[in-house]
Design an enzyme around this catalytic site. Sequence first.
Site, PDB file in Angstrom:
ATOM      1  N   TYR A 122       3.396  35.884  -1.045  1.00  0.00           N
ATOM      2  CA  TYR A 122       3.876  34.839  -0.137  1.00  0.00           C
ATOM      3  C   TYR A 122       5.245  35.226   0.401  1.00  0.00           C
ATOM      4  O   TYR A 122       6.140  35.587  -0.367  1.00  0.00           O
ATOM      5  CB  TYR A 122       3.978  33.496  -0.868  1.00  0.00           C
ATOM      6  CG  TYR A 122       4.579  32.405  -0.009  1.00  0.00           C
ATOM      7  CD1 TYR A 122       3.759  31.561   0.733  1.00  0.00           C
ATOM      8  CD2 TYR A 122       5.963  32.243   0.091  1.00  0.00           C
ATOM      9  CE1 TYR A 122       4.299  30.574   1.541  1.00  0.00           C
ATOM     10  CE2 TYR A 122       6.508  31.261   0.902  1.00  0.00           C
ATOM     11  CZ  TYR A 122       5.671  30.433   1.621  1.00  0.00           C
ATOM     12  OH  TYR A 122       6.208  29.468   2.432  1.00  0.00           O
ATOM     13  N   GLU A 210       5.857  32.080   8.350  1.00  0.00           N
ATOM     14  CA  GLU A 210       5.247  31.979   7.027  1.00  0.00           C
ATOM     15  C   GLU A 210       4.069  32.941   6.973  1.00  0.00           C
ATOM     16  O   GLU A 210       3.104  32.779   7.719  1.00  0.00           O
ATOM     17  CB  GLU A 210       4.783  30.545   6.729  1.00  0.00           C
ATOM     18  CG  GLU A 210       4.317  30.387   5.290  1.00  0.00           C
ATOM     19  CD  GLU A 210       3.887  28.960   4.948  1.00  0.00           C
ATOM     20  OE1 GLU A 210       3.050  28.399   5.689  1.00  0.00           O
ATOM     21  OE2 GLU A 210       4.383  28.423   3.945  1.00  0.00           O
TER      22      GLU A 210
END
Length: 399
Positions: A122, A210
Amino acid sequence: MNLHEYQGKELLKKYGVTVQEGIVIEDTAEVESAYKKLQEETGTEFTVVKAQIHAGGRGKGGGVKLAKNIQELKEHSGNILGMMLKTPQTPGGMDGEGKLVRKILIAEDVYAPDFDANEEIYISILNDRAKKRNVIIYSTEGGMDIETVAEETPEKVFKEFVDPELGLLPFQSRKVAFNLGLSGTAFKGMVKFISKLYTAFTSTDASLFEINPCLKTGDDRILAVDCKVTIDDNALFRHKDIAELRDVHEEDPTEVEAKRYGLSYVKLDGNVGCMVNGAGLAMATMDMIKLYGGEPANFLDVGGTADAERVEQAFRIILQDPNVKAILINIFGGIVRCDRVAKGVVQAASNINIEVPLIVRLQGTNADIAKKIIDESGLKVESAILLKDAADAVSKAIH
Ligand code: GDP
Ligand code: MN
């Protein structure tokens, strides 16, 4: 402004960020040629069909499907294109009506067949307002809900703050790669990935990147498999190419219309329509409405001028929302005099049929003359000088 995954990936590529390659299509007739082209470019055998909507969690809703051959690819493409895709992030969540899929991305399969050989990471970049710095948030626990990871295993979420004067320094990119437990080729790949990603972030005036997941492939490459990109609306004037990527289908139609008239409008769930000049005053007005037991139906900043035409457009926008049970106009006459605004309100209100109670509070230059104009207009309008009286009147009107 939010971008689609395919647009975000194109943007990242321009800055040298490595991404999972894909071809976007709008029609199932294009599947075969897209497949051939993708095979030529990447050598991929398997492909992934990915619904292009502005919402995450598409995998959970059946909007991301692996295809092992052209038949499966055609099948998944046919199913996903045109579907109403429900994800935890579409309006109403998994119980809502979903969002229409108008485009799909046919992407190369970048995962190793032995799923354990893949590492889903992530990475996000955003601005930490309290620290007045950009921050890179990253974790080895990619591919899943980062909020859950942060809640249950906060030690697995790292943050790297970037000094705005110095920019991202090389040692910081290395620290990220190190904390992610990478070594060798993957380590070097990640150092490059992070530094290019950060350059892309600042160069495009983004407010959010993101990458979830960012993948370490079985052969140690680092790729953005998914990306959510948000660009600061206030910077779009200097990124004409990015501004053109706006997909109005993904936006609230009333908000799009409001933008055309230069009104800054955000729809909310309450029942009190608000018309205010200035964003700060609009926020304060919404607070007052809540304090007096109402719920704002919208945020609406009519801007500095507040002339009759603008006020009229603002009325039309507010009244498109069937939940609106009363309208509160709160305008501060600083540059624009209150009596002019009052005349504008009267003119606009007589041009359109307003069936809900209207409460007007004008304060500033010539406020008393303005109140007189409103009171003597013959319209069913309540006027107030104090905001608390106005908020009180609104509360009585809706209860
Ligand atoms: P999201 O569900 O909207 O976040 O969409 P993502 O692009 O993150 O994809 C969801 C999931 O699909 C990923 O976490 C992967 O597990 C899977 N996925 C994406 N690309 C590939 C791929 O190339 N091959 C395989 N096997 N799975 C993939
Ligand atoms: Mn994702």
